[in-house]
Motif scaffolding. Sequence first.
Motif, PDB file in Angstrom:
ATOM      1  N   ASN A   2       0.846  -1.189   0.000  1.00 19.85           N
ATOM      2  CA  ASN A   2       0.000   0.000   0.000  1.00 19.85           C
ATOM      3  C   ASN A   2       0.884   1.242   0.000  1.00 19.85           C
ATOM      4  OD1 ASN A   2      -1.893   1.967   0.368  1.00 19.85           O
ATOM      5  ND2 ASN A   2      -2.533   1.280   2.392  1.00 19.85           N
ATOM      6  N   MET A   3       0.956   1.951  -1.130  1.00 22.76           N
ATOM      7  CA  MET A   3       1.860   3.094  -1.261  1.00 22.76           C
ATOM      8  C   MET A   3       1.122   4.425  -1.212  1.00 22.76           C
ATOM      9  SD  MET A   3       4.992   2.163  -1.658  1.00 22.76           S
ATOM     10  CE  MET A   3       6.042   0.866  -2.197  1.00 22.76           C
ATOM     11  N   ASP A   4      -0.011   4.489  -0.568  1.00 19.18           N
ATOM     12  CA  ASP A   4      -0.765   5.737  -0.584  1.00 19.18           C
ATOM     13  C   ASP A   4      -0.793   6.439   0.774  1.00 19.18           C
ATOM     14  OD1 ASP A   4      -4.172   4.385  -0.416  1.00 19.18           O
ATOM     15  OD2 ASP A   4      -2.404   4.024   0.768  1.00 19.18           O
ATOM     16  N   GLU A   5       0.162   6.163   1.632  1.00 15.35           N
ATOM     17  CA  GLU A   5       0.189   6.739   2.970  1.00 15.35           C
ATOM     18  C   GLU A   5       1.030   8.012   2.995  1.00 15.35           C
ATOM     19  OE1 GLU A   5       1.434   3.793   5.776  1.00 15.35           O
ATOM     20  OE2 GLU A   5       0.407   2.229   4.680  1.00 15.35           O
ATOM     21  N   VAL A  19       8.873   6.963  -0.780  1.00 14.71           N
ATOM     22  CA  VAL A  19       7.442   6.685  -0.647  1.00 14.71           C
ATOM     23  C   VAL A  19       7.231   5.834   0.601  1.00 14.71           C
ATOM     24  CG1 VAL A  19       5.447   5.613  -1.751  1.00 14.71           C
ATOM     25  CG2 VAL A  19       7.190   6.669  -3.150  1.00 14.71           C
ATOM     26  N   VAL A  20       6.173   6.138   1.343  1.00 13.94           N
ATOM     27  CA  VAL A  20       5.822   5.338   2.517  1.00 13.94           C
ATOM     28  C   VAL A  20       4.712   4.377   2.129  1.00 13.94           C
ATOM     29  CG1 VAL A  20       4.878   5.377   4.860  1.00 13.94           C
ATOM     30  CG2 VAL A  20       6.505   7.143   4.128  1.00 13.94           C
ATOM     31  N   GLY A  21       4.877   3.129   2.538  1.00 11.18           N
ATOM     32  CA  GLY A  21       3.850   2.118   2.317  1.00 11.18           C
ATOM     33  C   GLY A  21       3.908   1.084   3.411  1.00 11.18           C
ATOM     34  N   ASP A  22       2.776   0.777   4.013  1.00 12.81           N
ATOM     35  CA  ASP A  22       2.704  -0.193   5.112  1.00 12.81           C
ATOM     36  C   ASP A  22       3.702   0.123   6.223  1.00 12.81           C
ATOM     37  OD1 ASP A  22       0.672  -1.589   3.849  1.00 12.81           O
ATOM     38  OD2 ASP A  22       2.069  -2.909   2.798  1.00 12.81           O
ATOM     39  N   GLY A  23       3.951   1.418   6.470  1.00 13.72           N
ATOM     40  CA  GLY A  23       4.841   1.839   7.535  1.00 13.72           C
ATOM     41  C   GLY A  23       6.316   1.811   7.174  1.00 13.72           C
ATOM     42  N   GLN A  24       6.651   1.278   6.032  1.00 14.70           N
ATOM     43  CA  GLN A  24       8.049   1.206   5.574  1.00 14.70           C
ATOM     44  C   GLN A  24       8.343   2.385   4.658  1.00 14.70           C
ATOM     45  OE1 GLN A  24      11.312   0.693   5.519  1.00 14.70           O
ATOM     46  NE2 GLN A  24      11.242  -1.557   5.411  1.00 14.70           N
ATOM     47  N   LEU A  25       9.550   2.907   4.698  1.00 17.04           N
ATOM     48  CA  LEU A  25       9.983   3.935   3.762  1.00 17.04           C
ATOM     49  C   LEU A  25      10.737   3.234   2.637  1.00 17.04           C
ATOM     50  CD1 LEU A  25      10.292   6.948   3.014  1.00 17.04           C
ATOM     51  CD2 LEU A  25      12.434   6.931   4.304  1.00 17.04           C
ATOM     52  N   TYR A  26      10.281   3.464   1.410  1.00 20.98           N
ATOM     53  CA  TYR A  26      10.904   2.864   0.233  1.00 20.98           C
ATOM     54  C   TYR A  26      11.520   3.953  -0.625  1.00 20.98           C
ATOM     55  CZ  TYR A  26       8.068  -1.277   1.266  1.00 20.98           C
ATOM     56  OH  TYR A  26       7.489  -2.369   1.867  1.00 20.98           O
ATOM     57  N   LEU A  27      12.647   3.633  -1.243  1.00 16.50           N
ATOM     58  CA  LEU A  27      13.260   4.479  -2.252  1.00 16.50           C
ATOM     59  C   LEU A  27      13.079   3.785  -3.589  1.00 16.50           C
ATOM     60  CD1 LEU A  27      16.588   5.390  -0.435  1.00 16.50           C
ATOM     61  CD2 LEU A  27      14.427   6.646  -0.455  1.00 16.50           C
ATOM     62  N   ILE A  28      12.524   4.512  -4.542  1.00 17.81           N
ATOM     63  CA  ILE A  28      12.267   3.949  -5.862  1.00 17.81           C
ATOM     64  C   ILE A  28      13.011   4.804  -6.881  1.00 17.81           C
ATOM     65  CG2 ILE A  28      10.510   3.302  -7.548  1.00 17.81           C
ATOM     66  CD1 ILE A  28       8.497   3.299  -5.165  1.00 17.81           C
ATOM     67  N   ASN A  29      13.908   4.161  -7.668  1.00 19.76           N
ATOM     68  CA  ASN A  29      14.639   4.935  -8.664  1.00 19.76           C
ATOM     69  C   ASN A  29      13.876   4.926  -9.992  1.00 19.76           C
ATOM     70  OD1 ASN A  29      15.274   2.549 -10.060  1.00 19.76           O
ATOM     71  ND2 ASN A  29      17.321   2.417  -9.194  1.00 19.76           N
ATOM     72  N   LEU A  42      14.013  -2.184  13.418  1.00 23.64           N
ATOM     73  CA  LEU A  42      13.253  -0.973  13.720  1.00 23.64           C
ATOM     74  C   LEU A  42      11.768  -1.186  13.465  1.00 23.64           C
ATOM     75  CD1 LEU A  42      15.606   1.636  12.021  1.00 23.64           C
ATOM     76  CD2 LEU A  42      15.313   1.274  14.463  1.00 23.64           C
ATOM     77  N   ILE A  43      10.945  -0.538  14.252  1.00 20.93           N
ATOM     78  CA  ILE A  43       9.502  -0.560  14.032  1.00 20.93           C
ATOM     79  C   ILE A  43       9.217   0.132  12.700  1.00 20.93           C
ATOM     80  CG2 ILE A  43       7.300   0.363  14.879  1.00 20.93           C
ATOM     81  CD1 ILE A  43       8.460   0.073  17.706  1.00 20.93           C
ATOM     82  N   HIS A  44       8.265  -0.357  11.963  1.00 25.88           N
ATOM     83  CA  HIS A  44       7.915   0.218  10.671  1.00 25.88           C
ATOM     84  C   HIS A  44       6.680   1.108  10.799  1.00 25.88           C
ATOM     85  CE1 HIS A  44      10.104  -3.127   8.198  1.00 25.88           C
ATOM     86  NE2 HIS A  44      10.878  -2.539   9.085  1.00 25.88           N
ATOM     87  N   GLU A  45       6.921   2.375  11.182  1.00 29.34           N
ATOM     88  CA  GLU A  45       5.855   3.370  11.267  1.00 29.34           C
ATOM     89  C   GLU A  45       6.328   4.672  10.626  1.00 29.34           C
ATOM     90  OE1 GLU A  45       4.340   3.826  15.238  1.00 29.34           O
ATOM     91  OE2 GLU A  45       3.840   1.716  15.421  1.00 29.34           O
ATOM     92  N   ALA A  46       6.934   4.575   9.446  1.00 35.69           N
ATOM     93  CA  ALA A  46       7.510   5.740   8.770  1.00 35.69           C
ATOM     94  C   ALA A  46       6.421   6.669   8.246  1.00 35.69           C
ATOM     95  CB  ALA A  46       8.401   5.286   7.618  1.00 35.69           C
ATOM     96  N   GLN A  47       6.755   7.975   8.222  1.00 40.63           N
ATOM     97  CA  GLN A  47       5.882   8.975   7.616  1.00 40.63           C
ATOM     98  C   GLN A  47       6.663  10.254   7.346  1.00 40.63           C
ATOM     99  OE1 GLN A  47       2.896  10.911  10.244  1.00 40.63           O
ATOM    100  NE2 GLN A  47       3.593   9.490  11.807  1.00 40.63           N
ATOM    101  N   SER A  48       6.156  11.074   6.467  1.00 37.36           N
ATOM    102  CA  SER A  48       6.640  12.425   6.177  1.00 37.36           C
ATOM    103  C   SER A  48       8.123  12.508   5.810  1.00 37.36           C
ATOM    104  CB  SER A  48       6.347  13.352   7.361  1.00 37.36           C
ATOM    105  OG  SER A  48       4.985  13.346   7.674  1.00 37.36           O
ATOM    106  N   PRO A  49       8.561  11.805   4.747  1.00 32.21           N
ATOM    107  CA  PRO A  49       9.969  11.920   4.349  1.00 32.21           C
ATOM    108  C   PRO A  49      10.297  13.300   3.777  1.00 32.21           C
ATOM    109  CG  PRO A  49       8.755  10.657   2.720  1.00 32.21           C
ATOM    110  CD  PRO A  49       7.808  10.930   3.858  1.00 32.21           C
TER     111      PRO A  49
END
Length: 135
Positions: A2-5, A19-29, A42-49
């Motif tokens: 889910n990448m809409d967070e 991009v944040v999805g399911d609490g994980q921060l992903y980098l997409i090239n 680490l807990i996966h509750e990422a937001q607001s990069p």
Amino acid sequence: TNMDEGKPAWSPDGQTVAVVGDGQLYLINRSGKTQPVLDDKLIHEAQSPSWAPDGQQIAFWNNDSLVIYNMQTNQAIDLCIPGNGEIPLQPALWSPNSQQIIVSYRVLVDLQRKAAYKVKEIPNAAIFGWMNSSP
């Protein structure tokens, strides 16, 4: 995933998006390669990069604590600076030289000196940007 967070954040050079999805921060090239930032320790509750202007670091909130991800070392370091319970947590505001960050409009983090300072609150004021040169 889910990448809409929340809002995606483009790197300054436009080659990578955080991009944040399911609490994980992903980098997409640009070729579509996806890299998770948070490891299983680490807990996966990422937001607001928020990208540093030099594109070498990303600040983001994880479990109500400020984390800095370094692109060169591939490490995420929790700075133990709380978000003060704000929901949603606002992205960090980087200085033009990528050495300081203002978070939650109350804390100035100086990465070069490895120090954090509480900023005096000014009622009904907000910080929208940095000066381009020192006073």
